[in-house]
Design a protein around this motif. Structure first.
Motif, PDB file in Angstrom:
ATOM      1  N   GLY A 163       0.825  -1.204   0.000  1.00 38.62           N
ATOM      2  CA  GLY A 163       0.000   0.000   0.000  1.00 38.62           C
ATOM      3  C   GLY A 163       0.859   1.254   0.000  1.00 38.62           C
ATOM      4  N   VAL A 164       0.225   2.398  -0.211  1.00 41.33           N
ATOM      5  CA  VAL A 164       0.941   3.664  -0.400  1.00 41.33           C
ATOM      6  C   VAL A 164       0.468   4.693   0.613  1.00 41.33           C
ATOM      7  CG1 VAL A 164       1.209   5.638  -1.969  1.00 41.33           C
ATOM      8  CG2 VAL A 164       1.385   3.303  -2.846  1.00 41.33           C
ATOM      9  N   ILE A 165       1.401   5.449   1.168  1.00 40.08           N
ATOM     10  CA  ILE A 165       1.083   6.615   1.992  1.00 40.08           C
ATOM     11  C   ILE A 165       1.592   7.860   1.279  1.00 40.08           C
ATOM     12  CG2 ILE A 165       3.214   6.380   3.363  1.00 40.08           C
ATOM     13  CD1 ILE A 165       1.643   7.599   5.732  1.00 40.08           C
ATOM     14  N   GLY A 166       0.792   8.914   1.293  1.00 35.80           N
ATOM     15  CA  GLY A 166       1.188  10.191   0.712  1.00 35.80           C
ATOM     16  C   GLY A 166       0.963  11.307   1.709  1.00 35.80           C
ATOM     17  N   CYS A 167       2.010  12.081   1.988  1.00 37.64           N
ATOM     18  CA  CYS A 167       1.931  13.158   2.978  1.00 37.64           C
ATOM     19  C   CYS A 167       2.390  14.473   2.348  1.00 37.64           C
ATOM     20  CB  CYS A 167       2.828  12.876   4.183  1.00 37.64           C
ATOM     21  SG  CYS A 167       2.572  11.263   4.953  1.00 37.64           S
ATOM     22  N   ARG A 168       1.681  15.547   2.650  1.00 41.34           N
ATOM     23  CA  ARG A 168       2.111  16.886   2.234  1.00 41.34           C
ATOM     24  C   ARG A 168       2.046  17.793   3.453  1.00 41.34           C
ATOM     25  NH1 ARG A 168       0.071  21.856  -0.796  1.00 41.34           N
ATOM     26  NH2 ARG A 168       1.720  22.360  -2.279  1.00 41.34           N
ATOM     27  N   GLU A 169       3.189  18.375   3.821  1.00 39.60           N
ATOM     28  CA  GLU A 169       3.287  19.154   5.050  1.00 39.60           C
ATOM     29  C   GLU A 169       4.048  20.462   4.797  1.00 39.60           C
ATOM     30  OE1 GLU A 169       1.994  18.286   8.088  1.00 39.60           O
ATOM     31  OE2 GLU A 169       1.192  16.364   7.405  1.00 39.60           O
ATOM     32  N   MET A 170       3.665  21.472   5.513  1.00 34.18           N
ATOM     33  CA  MET A 170       4.217  22.813   5.342  1.00 34.18           C
ATOM     34  C   MET A 170       5.707  22.879   5.718  1.00 34.18           C
ATOM     35  SD  MET A 170       2.656  26.256   7.055  1.00 34.18           S
ATOM     36  CE  MET A 170       3.356  27.871   6.732  1.00 34.18           C
ATOM     37  N   ILE A 171       6.430  23.731   5.025  1.00 32.86           N
ATOM     38  CA  ILE A 171       7.803  24.103   5.404  1.00 32.86           C
ATOM     39  C   ILE A 171       7.744  25.588   5.734  1.00 32.86           C
ATOM     40  CG2 ILE A 171      10.236  24.130   4.756  1.00 32.86           C
ATOM     41  CD1 ILE A 171       9.563  22.097   2.559  1.00 32.86           C
ATOM     42  N   CYS A 172       7.584  25.882   6.998  1.00 35.55           N
ATOM     43  CA  CYS A 172       7.331  27.257   7.420  1.00 35.55           C
ATOM     44  C   CYS A 172       8.463  28.188   7.021  1.00 35.55           C
ATOM     45  CB  CYS A 172       7.112  27.285   8.924  1.00 35.55           C
ATOM     46  SG  CYS A 172       6.474  28.838   9.564  1.00 35.55           S
ATOM     47  N   ALA A 173       9.706  27.737   7.209  1.00 36.17           N
ATOM     48  CA  ALA A 173      10.866  28.604   6.975  1.00 36.17           C
ATOM     49  C   ALA A 173      11.058  28.965   5.512  1.00 36.17           C
ATOM     50  CB  ALA A 173      12.125  27.940   7.523  1.00 36.17           C
ATOM     51  N   SER A 174      10.467  28.196   4.603  1.00 32.48           N
ATOM     52  CA  SER A 174      10.629  28.463   3.180  1.00 32.48           C
ATOM     53  C   SER A 174       9.449  29.216   2.570  1.00 32.48           C
ATOM     54  CB  SER A 174      10.839  27.146   2.422  1.00 32.48           C
ATOM     55  OG  SER A 174      12.008  26.501   2.862  1.00 32.48           O
ATOM     56  N   SER A 175       8.437  29.498   3.363  1.00 29.09           N
ATOM     57  CA  SER A 175       7.291  30.265   2.888  1.00 29.09           C
ATOM     58  C   SER A 175       7.629  31.757   2.899  1.00 29.09           C
ATOM     59  CB  SER A 175       6.075  29.982   3.761  1.00 29.09           C
ATOM     60  OG  SER A 175       5.746  28.601   3.721  1.00 29.09           O
TER      61      SER A 175
END
Length: 273
Positions: free
Chosen positions: A140-152
């Protein structure tokens, strides 16, 4: 006696109407494009920390007639998600109130699991990833998308707006969150026992007049609201003088012809052995 720390978060963002409006603007097309190629009709998908279900709706469409299950700890969010799915006639979208560390599914139930800006709020990410791994099928597959605060970023900065990201970073960290976890996803997934990690990164860019007006309103009514300001001052992340300087700079930013906001995110897709 010290109370045991939950592996799930105190949600730093809160549930103000202004912040909920921002969540409703997030879709599978804008925020889960990295995962969509892995979805096929007939699959079972878990969207953990699904919020108001705007991404879930796109995932449900991609796997129909398969099942999409959304899980969130906040009952009001699940109610909104159910309402959206009903309005769109998506009877393959099902939603549950609950803790992601105690999922009500048997081992190996899902083909794919997804989260968006969830792990950043979770003190014990290992516990969450272990439970998600349990309910995924082998391969099975897991997909995660999470913020990179320092690069915003915000442009123009007017010499002060970058402090917004630092304040948010400090508030999230004070709640045992992980403001830079978007760039740590590969390592976190490997540590959790996932394999074949494919890491990418992307920006959501906001520069249309309607987007700028929306973001300005969100800042005024949420980020610069008294309760957030008081929390930031309490944790040493801000001062009243800085809050006032930010308010003035955001007013100038709103009217600037070059105004743009870029939210940076790390993305990762990995397999369950």
């Amino acid at each position: 006696m010290t109370e045991p720390r939950s592996s799930t978060p105190d949600y730093t963002m809160g549930f103000s109407e202004e912040f909920l409006d921002s969540l409703r603007r997030v879709t599978a097309e804008t925020s889960a494009a990295f995962l969509l190629p892995y979805l096929r009709p007939g699959m079972r998908v878990l969207d953990f920390g699904c919020g108001p279900g705007t991404i879930s709706s796109g995932l449900a469409k991609a796997v129909a007639p398969g099942e999409m299950h959304g899980m969130d700890m906040e009952a009001s969010q699940i109610e909104m998600a159910r309402t959206l799915a009903e309005a769109r006639g998506q009877d393959n979208a099902r939603f549950h109130v609950g803790d992601v560390t105690e999922l009500p599914f048997e081992d190996g139930y899902f083909d794919v699991a997804h989260c968006h800006n969830v792990l950043m709020h979770v003190p014990d990410t290992a516990a969450v990833l272990a439970e998600v791994k349990r309910v995924l099928k082998p391969a099975g597959v897991i997909g995660c998308r999470e913020m990179i605060c320092a690069s915003s970023f915000l442009y123009p900065d007017f010499g002060v707006l970058q402090h917004s990201w630092s304040i948010f970073d400090d508030l999230l960290a004070a709640d045992d969150g992980h403001p830079q976890i978007g760039r740590e996803l590969q390592g976190r997934l490997v540590e959790a026992g996932f394999t074949n990690v494919r890491a990418t990164a992307s920006y959501n860019i906001y520069n249309a007049p309607a987007d700028i007006a929306f973001l300005h309103g969100l800042v005024q009514k949420w980020f610069l609201a008294p309760e957030i300001t008081e929390a930031a001052i309490k944790y040493g992340a801000s001062t009243r003088e800085l809050r006032d300087a930010l308010a003035d700079a955001y007013d100038r930013w709103k009217d600037h012809p070059g105004a743009v906001c870029g939210i940076a995110s790390g993305e990762a897709v990995a397999g369950r052995p």
